[in-house]
Design a protein around this motif. Structure first.
Motif, PDB file in Angstrom:
ATOM      1  N   ASN A 115       0.811  -1.222   0.000  1.00 29.68           N
ATOM      2  CA  ASN A 115       0.000   0.000   0.000  1.00 29.68           C
ATOM      3  C   ASN A 115       0.841   1.267   0.000  1.00 29.68           C
ATOM      4  OD1 ASN A 115      -1.936  -1.910   0.174  1.00 29.68           O
ATOM      5  ND2 ASN A 115      -2.801  -1.257   2.136  1.00 29.68           N
ATOM      6  N   PRO A 116       1.804   1.408   0.913  1.00 37.15           N
ATOM      7  CA  PRO A 116       2.630   2.622   0.826  1.00 37.15           C
ATOM      8  C   PRO A 116       3.294   2.747  -0.540  1.00 37.15           C
ATOM      9  CG  PRO A 116       3.467   1.087   2.525  1.00 37.15           C
ATOM     10  CD  PRO A 116       2.134   0.606   2.112  1.00 37.15           C
ATOM     11  N   ALA A 117       3.765   1.620  -1.092  1.00 33.77           N
ATOM     12  CA  ALA A 117       4.435   1.680  -2.398  1.00 33.77           C
ATOM     13  C   ALA A 117       3.495   2.231  -3.458  1.00 33.77           C
ATOM     14  CB  ALA A 117       4.932   0.293  -2.796  1.00 33.77           C
ATOM     15  N   ARG A 118       2.248   1.778  -3.465  1.00 30.48           N
ATOM     16  CA  ARG A 118       1.331   2.218  -4.507  1.00 30.48           C
ATOM     17  C   ARG A 118       0.760   3.611  -4.225  1.00 30.48           C
ATOM     18  NH1 ARG A 118      -2.505  -0.595  -3.663  1.00 30.48           N
ATOM     19  NH2 ARG A 118      -3.862   1.179  -3.311  1.00 30.48           N
ATOM     20  N   ILE A 119       0.352   3.836  -2.981  1.00 31.59           N
ATOM     21  CA  ILE A 119      -0.267   5.134  -2.654  1.00 31.59           C
ATOM     22  C   ILE A 119       0.738   6.266  -2.820  1.00 31.59           C
ATOM     23  CG2 ILE A 119      -1.305   6.474  -0.778  1.00 31.59           C
ATOM     24  CD1 ILE A 119      -2.365   3.695   0.295  1.00 31.59           C
ATOM     25  N   LEU A 120       1.979   6.009  -2.429  1.00 24.39           N
ATOM     26  CA  LEU A 120       3.006   7.051  -2.512  1.00 24.39           C
ATOM     27  C   LEU A 120       3.877   6.899  -3.745  1.00 24.39           C
ATOM     28  CD1 LEU A 120       4.024   7.065   1.262  1.00 24.39           C
ATOM     29  CD2 LEU A 120       2.302   8.467   0.111  1.00 24.39           C
ATOM     30  N   ASN A 121       3.541   5.905  -4.554  1.00 21.40           N
ATOM     31  CA  ASN A 121       4.262   5.704  -5.811  1.00 21.40           C
ATOM     32  C   ASN A 121       5.772   5.617  -5.578  1.00 21.40           C
ATOM     33  OD1 ASN A 121       4.493   5.315  -8.513  1.00 21.40           O
ATOM     34  ND2 ASN A 121       4.312   7.490  -9.062  1.00 21.40           N
ATOM     35  N   ILE A 122       6.175   4.677  -4.755  1.00 22.79           N
ATOM     36  CA  ILE A 122       7.588   4.545  -4.402  1.00 22.79           C
ATOM     37  C   ILE A 122       8.318   3.781  -5.488  1.00 22.79           C
ATOM     38  CG2 ILE A 122       9.214   3.707  -2.662  1.00 22.79           C
ATOM     39  CD1 ILE A 122       6.939   3.837  -0.618  1.00 22.79           C
ATOM     40  N   PRO A 123       9.366   4.381  -6.062  1.00 23.26           N
ATOM     41  CA  PRO A 123      10.077   3.682  -7.131  1.00 23.26           C
ATOM     42  C   PRO A 123      10.796   2.454  -6.586  1.00 23.26           C
ATOM     43  CG  PRO A 123      11.233   5.697  -6.500  1.00 23.26           C
ATOM     44  CD  PRO A 123       9.949   5.686  -5.746  1.00 23.26           C
ATOM     45  N   GLY A 124      10.793   1.388  -7.375  1.00 24.38           N
ATOM     46  CA  GLY A 124      11.566   0.197  -7.018  1.00 24.38           C
ATOM     47  C   GLY A 124      10.889  -0.706  -6.024  1.00 24.38           C
ATOM     48  N   LEU A 125       9.644  -0.415  -5.694  1.00 25.64           N
ATOM     49  CA  LEU A 125       8.946  -1.305  -4.748  1.00 25.64           C
ATOM     50  C   LEU A 125       7.682  -1.874  -5.405  1.00 25.64           C
ATOM     51  CD1 LEU A 125       8.984   0.247  -1.175  1.00 25.64           C
ATOM     52  CD2 LEU A 125       9.941  -1.914  -1.905  1.00 25.64           C
TER      53      LEU A 125
END
Lengths: 433, 433, 433
Positions: free
Chosen positions: B423-433
């Motif tokens: 969820n954090p990766a998608r909601i915050l659009n974290i590169p590489g995760l």
């Protein structure tokens, strides 16, 4: 719940003596004279009035008749923790099992209660049996305290006549009579407070106390402004809302001055709205407001940084606010679980919050708020059981919690002793403890 | 609690890498240099100041002396979860058991900490050991971000200088200096914001962030009205309360414009009242208000429907309001458990509410709020344990719940991974995760 | 959790018939015609819109298409209790296991649902299978009630057209048309109310009901003042906020007059803020406010002491306020767990508070708020499970609690029956129960 562990913990906690930092016990009598006295406690009249309405009217002057009237209604509240308190009184003091509480037995229960409670030495026996070490009282400024046993009782000054009720002429006159001259100047007012404190100090004063409406505000009020308000009151003109707030803030500051001078705590009891239920029994008309902020106390806590403020709350919604205040403010001490928050659900939550984040020596575990000494035991039992559950949980969690060392029975008991004895003794400076 | 199941779940959850979406880590150093740095964290100074008052004064400039002063006081807060964090740091990084934390050992503990923390490669070793994948920062608009490792750190823009502090001349001048011309027109103001966003974007911007007082209001403010407010500020006249509110609302809208333009989330941290405790330590003077509504954000959430708002709350009383907002509003995401709500009791309740009613991909489980990388592990452990307890409970309930299919270990782990990583990766659009 | 005991208790509680004191069921149809109807329930559209935004737009007019569109999104909300309700509907009524809810199966699921739900006798079969004894409805004043089966349904009057919407000309005209003359005088208004009550009484009226915004105020409003407000509305001038509040209070008092005259309760549903989420689905735009006090009802509860007020709350922060009100006020009855508070975490807390302190015969355990009869079973199951957990806990605690007698299975079942059947039957005076 690990029943075995809870039981073991409870038994040890139960063996601790009781230090009761807030009651309404009448020190001249202490105990009830009969079960009618016990049943006159507002919990029983208000709950039965709520369950089966009778316009808040009960034969309060006649304990026998009260017993006869209330007894058949008790079945309607048998699910409540308040009923459980009564059954503990019945079992432990009267030797009567709950199943004997049938309407037709009202007279035999009453008679039995007289045999037990009205006999010489009952008070001493009760105190010994319940292992009660110290009881704090709630006293009017003009109450006769001569003869008070200061090795057992700590008188505490109810400050509402100065802060909340001072607009009423009879209250002002009473304080004037106590001082020996009418209250015409703010210096008279301060002299009155000082004289009261001096009197209470001579009788082993516990602390000053105040039960306070929701969203009370504290702030600086100049003597000049206060004098103007006093002139208006003396002149017989009603204060407007802002003026009433200003007087309340002024008076509270002056009480704090006296607490500072005499080195005594100020016990705050925050959030009661008085007499909102028109058809209630005496003492059963008050409620609270879930919209209640502690922000109004910032001025007080900051300005009187050298005064200790044990604080009890009526509203559950202020629970974490008090926890946070005690967590960072050096002079705020969470105190017990008050009235509508004095039931297992809310006790359980606040115990955990306080144990997890408030420095361990700063919380006062519990007070009974009792009107007769008989109520102290069942009420403390209710708290001690919730405490045992919380501590058992902490023990079990500690065994697998990645941040914790094992929290053992001894650790649990040390924490329990802090909450129940060590902390109240130190925070309230109780002699002999 | 099913200890065996909780332990098993915890172990698996603990094996997940850490994505920390909000910290105050200084990316140029990252880690502490010694245990004095660790003890300077406001939790230790505020709790010990609260337990044993010293007017909020500690030798902050001297880590050795700070260690010497605080160490004897730690026993006063040994019940707290914050103390547990410290003991995890001691055990895991320094190899020192909690029972070695005795006052007389202060120097050896300090020396040991220097050996461990001040050695080359400590930061990398710590990151590897704790399995930290990504750390979000809190950065000033004018902070030098050159050299930031964007494969590990995501800089996040602290927006208070624009929204809450802009009335102060030095703040306006700072932003003007950053922009390259004085802020005289609202278009200058917007240009300043745009320049900041462009700068942050060049360094892998995480999001814009704002810690917001209780009961903040958002609403439409016209450019004309805002220009009038700006003229007044520039002219040196203080804004009144309504004007201050209007500027706050205007500025927040302009930040949202930039979030929209650059496709970045706006992380809201709602409910702090700054500097209300006058005698506190630095960063230990803030509290919250239990009377705090999220209604003031209706305008923002509706108008900026295409901006994502991860939202953290300080007040427990707003917990269900946030749950409900995330339940129906597509652009509100519950984020972690903040500050006074970052303790087991309130984490436990909010985890359950969110798991039961918020779409599973919308909650960000946790952030550490850490000032040094060392704190990330113990804080995440605290959360992960509560999560393990909640998931174990869900597994057990599912076996007998009439509406549920069996919720198995794999299901539990999938949910845990969503909360902690997916969820954090998608909601915050974290590169590489 | 003692799973074995919870399971045993749940099974017995589940065997009790269902009395559902608040629904939005359409009595002319009762059940859904297909799974598209079921999926049109705002929980599914709002949660999926929240999880994967589509501007609140769904093909509401086309159940097949709605099923096709929503089905792939259900995986996004599979963690929620609302999804669990749906799976119970699927398993119990359609005979379809949850793992069959794959996007590609949308048509077969739809077809299967038509076979089951659209067949003659489905309604009767469902009612028999779920053991539903009585269903309360929510009805407009001008709704045609001819043919209503009063042995099963109790119509309840939605009073918002009188209290909250009366400023709208179409609402006034509708009520005028119902009365047979325009509403020009407050006496017309009262006559309109009286005619509505008389009509509902002829069809076995359950109660009057109102869903009320946060912080509504009740107070005395004179006929003269109300006439002035009415004149203004009729004259086409908008009321200001104070006037709107005054009309609301006036109208609510007049509804209470009618409740008194006809001996019917007034069911309050407190705390909803309508249409605050601009991009939501129909019925999915409403939220609540955690800053919500029950103080505004003091006047109502006191003045209409002879009217019963079953009360449901939307905000968790008002939970203890309602408990306290029901504890001392004879005419306030906690009723169910509403909407955003209708999930396990908050149900669990309120069950315990109510069981511990509200007289046992005063709480109405639950209502479903269902739009189709199909939802009653899964929603009641959710509540019954939490009740079983609470009662199992009480049984276990009673065995070691120092104030309690053993609370046995029979005691638990008696309490469950009170909450689910006996209390609603008596408080709402349900015929035949």
């Amino acid at each position: 719940m690990n029943s075995e562990l809870v039981r073991k913990l409870y038994e040890r906690i139960d063996a601790l003596p009781i230090v009761d930092v807030h009651t309404h016990v009448d020190w001249k009598t202490g105990t009830a004279a009969n079960i009618g006295d016990i049943l006159s406690y507002h919990y029983y009249t208000e709950l039965t009035n709520s369950a089966e309405f009778q316009h808040g009217e009960f034969p309060f002057g006649d304990p026998q008749e009260l017993t006869r009237v209330i007894l058949p209604k008790l079945a309607l509240i048998s699910n409540t923790v308040q009923h459980d308190w009564l059954m503990t009184i019945s079992r432990e003091y009267l030797g009567l099992d709950p199943d004997q509480w049938r309407p037709e037995n009202w007279r035999s229960i009453f008679d039995r209660s007289v045999v037990v409670m009205d006999r010489p030495g009952w008070r001493e026996e009760l105190i010994a049996r319940c292992n009660i070490r110290r009881v704090f009282l709630t006293n009017q400024y003009d109450e006769d305290l001569e003869g008070l046993d200061t090795t057992f009782y700590s008188p505490c000054l109810r400050t509402e006549p100065f802060t909340l009720w001072f607009e009423r002429a009879d209250q002002r006159e009473g304080i004037g009579a106590f001082l020996g001259r009418p209250i015409r100047l703010t210096t008279d007012f301060c002299a009155g407070i000082d004289k009261v404190f001096a009197k209470f100090m001579a009788h082993g004063m516990g602390y000053a106390a105040m039960s306070i409406p929701a969203n009370f505000q504290t702030f600086e009020v100049s003597d000049e402004d206060a004098q103007r308000l006093l002139d208006k009151m003396v002149g017989g003109t009603a204060l407007d809302d802002d003026e009433r707030r200003a007087w309340g803030a002024f008076a509270m500051n002056r009480i704090c001055d006296a607490c500072r001078k005499y080195g005594k705590p100020f016990h705050l009891m925050i959030g009661v709205n008085r007499e909102v239920y028109a058809h209630g029994v005496p003492s059963g008309m008050d409620l609270f407001d879930s919209v209640n902020s502690m922000r109004g106390y910032d001025y007080l806590f900051n300005t009187y940084w050298d005064v200790r403020f044990p604080t009890a709350l009526l509203s559950d919604t202020t629970g974490l606010e008090l926890t946070a205040a005690a967590w960072i403010r050096h002079n705020v001490y969470p105190s017990g679980h008050w009235w509508y928050s004095n039931q297992p659900t809310d006790i359980a939550r606040e115990i955990r919050r306080r144990i997890d984040t408030v420095p361990g020596k700063k919380s006062i575990g519990y007070f009974s708020d009792a009107y007769y000494l008989e109520f102290i035991l069942p009420k403390f039992r209710m708290y001690k059981f919730e405490l045992a559950v919380a501590l058992a949980e902490r023990m079990e969690r500690s065994l697998i919690h990645p941040n914790m060392e094992p929290f053992r029975l001894d650790d649990a008991m040390e924490l329990a002793e802090s909450l129940l004895i060590v902390n109240p003794a130190r925070i309230l400076n109780i002699p002999g403890l």
